[in-house]
Design a protein around this motif. Structure first.
Motif, PDB file in Angstrom:
ATOM      1  N   PHE A 130      -3.955   6.025   4.719  1.00 38.57           N
ATOM      2  CA  PHE A 130      -4.180   5.545   3.437  1.00 38.57           C
ATOM      3  C   PHE A 130      -5.046   6.342   2.709  1.00 38.57           C
ATOM      4  CE2 PHE A 130      -3.445   1.994   6.520  1.00 38.57           C
ATOM      5  CZ  PHE A 130      -2.098   1.368   5.642  1.00 38.57           C
ATOM      6  N   PRO A 131      -4.776   6.358   1.330  1.00 38.86           N
ATOM      7  CA  PRO A 131      -5.712   7.428   0.402  1.00 38.86           C
ATOM      8  C   PRO A 131      -7.114   7.117   0.380  1.00 38.86           C
ATOM      9  CG  PRO A 131      -3.382   6.817  -0.663  1.00 38.86           C
ATOM     10  CD  PRO A 131      -3.433   5.931   0.693  1.00 38.86           C
ATOM     11  N   ASP A 132      -7.327   5.688   0.708  1.00 32.21           N
ATOM     12  CA  ASP A 132      -8.763   5.293   0.594  1.00 32.21           C
ATOM     13  C   ASP A 132      -9.742   6.071   1.531  1.00 32.21           C
ATOM     14  OD1 ASP A 132      -7.854   3.981   2.418  1.00 32.21           O
ATOM     15  OD2 ASP A 132      -8.406   2.104   1.825  1.00 32.21           O
TER      16      ASP A 132
ATOM     17  N   LYS B 246      -5.971  -1.258  -3.592  1.00 32.56           N
ATOM     18  CA  LYS B 246      -6.646  -2.344  -3.162  1.00 32.56           C
ATOM     19  C   LYS B 246      -5.995  -2.960  -2.134  1.00 32.56           C
ATOM     20  CE  LYS B 246     -10.296  -5.610  -4.840  1.00 32.56           C
ATOM     21  NZ  LYS B 246     -10.522  -6.413  -5.965  1.00 32.56           N
TER      22      LYS B 246
ATOM     23  N   GLU C 250      -7.953   0.424  -6.259  1.00 31.93           N
ATOM     24  CA  GLU C 250      -9.090  -0.059  -5.378  1.00 31.93           C
ATOM     25  C   GLU C 250     -10.126   0.301  -6.558  1.00 31.93           C
ATOM     26  OE1 GLU C 250     -11.616  -1.545  -3.101  1.00 31.93           O
ATOM     27  OE2 GLU C 250      -9.744  -0.698  -2.080  1.00 31.93           O
TER      28      GLU C 250
ATOM     29  N   ASN D 156     -10.949   8.764  -0.250  1.00 33.40           N
ATOM     30  CA  ASN D 156     -11.436   8.233  -1.557  1.00 33.40           C
ATOM     31  C   ASN D 156     -10.830   8.787  -3.011  1.00 33.40           C
ATOM     32  OD1 ASN D 156     -13.700   6.551  -2.907  1.00 33.40           O
ATOM     33  ND2 ASN D 156     -14.838   8.204  -3.395  1.00 33.40           N
TER      34      ASN D 156
ATOM     35  N   TYR E 111      -6.087   7.287  -6.318  1.00 31.72           N
ATOM     36  CA  TYR E 111      -5.031   6.320  -6.381  1.00 31.72           C
ATOM     37  C   TYR E 111      -5.099   5.589  -5.128  1.00 31.72           C
ATOM     38  CZ  TYR E 111      -3.867  10.642  -4.051  1.00 31.72           C
ATOM     39  OH  TYR E 111      -3.804  11.830  -3.278  1.00 31.72           O
ATOM     40  N   SER E 112      -6.123   5.198  -4.689  1.00 31.51           N
ATOM     41  CA  SER E 112      -6.313   4.327  -3.481  1.00 31.51           C
ATOM     42  C   SER E 112      -5.998   3.165  -3.958  1.00 31.51           C
ATOM     43  CB  SER E 112      -7.631   4.412  -2.956  1.00 31.51           C
ATOM     44  OG  SER E 112      -8.153   5.717  -2.434  1.00 31.51           O
TER      45      SER E 112
ATOM     46  N   ASN F  45       1.080  -1.199  -0.020  1.00 38.35           N
ATOM     47  CA  ASN F  45       0.047  -0.132   0.081  1.00 38.35           C
ATOM     48  C   ASN F  45       0.905   1.090  -0.098  1.00 38.35           C
ATOM     49  OD1 ASN F  45      -2.424   1.648   0.237  1.00 38.35           O
ATOM     50  ND2 ASN F  45      -3.302   0.167   1.391  1.00 38.35           N
TER      51      ASN F  45
ATOM     52  N   ASN G 214      -3.636  15.801  -5.284  1.00 34.75           N
ATOM     53  CA  ASN G 214      -4.647  15.170  -4.253  1.00 34.75           C
ATOM     54  C   ASN G 214      -5.931  16.076  -4.373  1.00 34.75           C
ATOM     55  OD1 ASN G 214      -4.236  17.823  -2.992  1.00 34.75           O
ATOM     56  ND2 ASN G 214      -2.679  16.686  -1.481  1.00 34.75           N
TER      57      ASN G 214
END
Length: 381
Positions: free
Chosen positions: A173-175, A184, A221, A178, A181-182, A166, A364
């Motif tokens: 974490f980027p997720d 999985k 993701e 949302n 570039y998040s 990751n 971002n």
């Protein structure tokens, strides 16, 4: 000690035997027994005991330096009991097991033999014997389990790191935001092939160091984003409406050097299970106790590519693979932590520098450069 040690087999140097004699409290070479010929070496100890080495010829003494005589004496002193009156060593090293039987525990590798060692498993193959081996020989296999108390100064082995990748943006974490570039979490695999040396420094302190090759795989993701190299930075762009993404990922490979000081509270002791059948010998090494360490690594990028698996207008699956540098930083360096308990070894790595070159990462939500640092955790085999 009334036990006699007889070594029948190839011997290498009288010099080694002379050194042994110097280290013993009282040792002299004599050959007054008429039943013994000139190829017999006798070491008389100060307690009326003696060690006798019998060879078929003087030339056989040439291989004596292959043997660790000092270690033999230490092992014999620790393991022999009054119930053992005779012991014969025919090859390699031998020790007395719980049933007062002699078991061969080390196999000398000749020029035409093959040794494969991966992690805690070692396989020795003698091609000359394998030709005559069949499945019936396996039923007559020899199995020995013992503990290795002796710690070699430096040992070498190969291992495999398998983990998940990751990246972190400002420690998150980027997720969480949302971001396109998040990554999985499951499916972003890390694989490392390492040639590792383990050097004993003293007490419970060891130093693990070596070289290896590793592969980062960052799987997005949201597969409806494609990773592209823009004019100034890496971009994560949405796919056209008529294209449905199935998989989108970035892969980078590095050659690395790693140094990790380790505290091993079992002091390197290992449980060893050896199985021998015909020309095959399989040895499994299991570490004992708890160990941990934190060190560093540095790497250089040797390749990178993106891969997109997609369907266009609901048709058949297709894929597009592109090789480029994608503004990836050529050098990587960071911290590596390792922790183990008996046969289980876990690791985690964190790159102190960013994955992409300065100000070349994705933008971002605020339109600022997203500084992404790679993070990996997994298991070592």
């Amino acid at each position: 000690m009334k036990n006699q040690l007889k070594i029948y087999s190839d011997m290498k140097s009288l010099v080694t035997m002379a050194l042994l004699a110097c280290m013993l409290p009282v040792a002299s070479f004599a050959n007054n027994d008429p039943k013994l010929d000139q190829d017999t070496v006798i070491i008389e100890l100060n307690n009326n005991s003696k060690i006798v080495i019998v060879t078929k010829s003087k030339e056989d003494l040439a291989t004596l330096e292959n043997y660790d005589i000092n270690q033999m004496i230490r092992d014999l002193n620790a393991q022999l009991t009054d119930s053992v009156e005779y012991m014969e060593i025919k090859d390699g090293k031998a020790y007395v097991n719980e049933d007062d039987e002699v078991e061969l525990k080390d196999w000398k590798i000749n020029d035409d033999e093959i040794r494969i060692k991966l992690g805690g498993v070692e396989v020795d193959v003698d091609p000359d014997k394998v030709d005559d081996w069949d499945e019936d020989d396996w039923s007559e296999r020899k199995k020995v389990t013992y503990e290795a108390e002796r710690v070699d100064r430096t040992t070498h082995h190969f291992n495999i790191d398998i983990g998940l990748n990751n990246w972190l943006e400002d420690g998150e974490f980027p997720d969480a935001n949302n971001a396109p570039y998040s990554v999985k979490p499951f499916g972003s695999w890390y694989v490392g092939l390492n040639s590792t040396n383990r050097t004993w420094v003293g007490g419970p302190l060891f130093l693990e160091w070596g070289m290896g090759i590793s592969w980062y795989n960052w799987k997005l993701e949201d597969a409806d984003y494609v990773i592209q190299e823009g004019s100034e930075r890496i971009e994560f762009n949405a796919l056209p409406a008529n294209i449905s993404g199935q998989k989108s990922k970035l892969t980078a490979s590095y050659i690395n050097a790693t140094v990790v000081p380790m505290f091993d509270f079992s002091r390197g002791r290992r449980k060893i299970t050896s199985i021998e059948s015909g020309g095959f010998r399989i040895k499994k090494y299991s570490r004992k106790g708890f160990r941990f360490g934190v060190g560093g690594y540095a790497g250089y990028r040797i390749g990178s590519h993106t891969k997109l698996v997609f369907k266009e207008n609901g048709g058949k699956r297709d894929k597009d693979k592109e090789k480029d540098n994608f503004f990836l930083e050529n050098f990587r360096y960071g911290l590596r932590a390792q922790v183990g308990w008996k046969g289980v070894e876990l690791f985690a790595t964190y790159d102190l520098n960013e994955v992409f070159s300065p100000n070349r990462g994705p933008l971002n939500a605020d339109g600022q450069n997203a500084g992404l640092n790679a993070i990996t955790f997994g298991i070592t085999l």
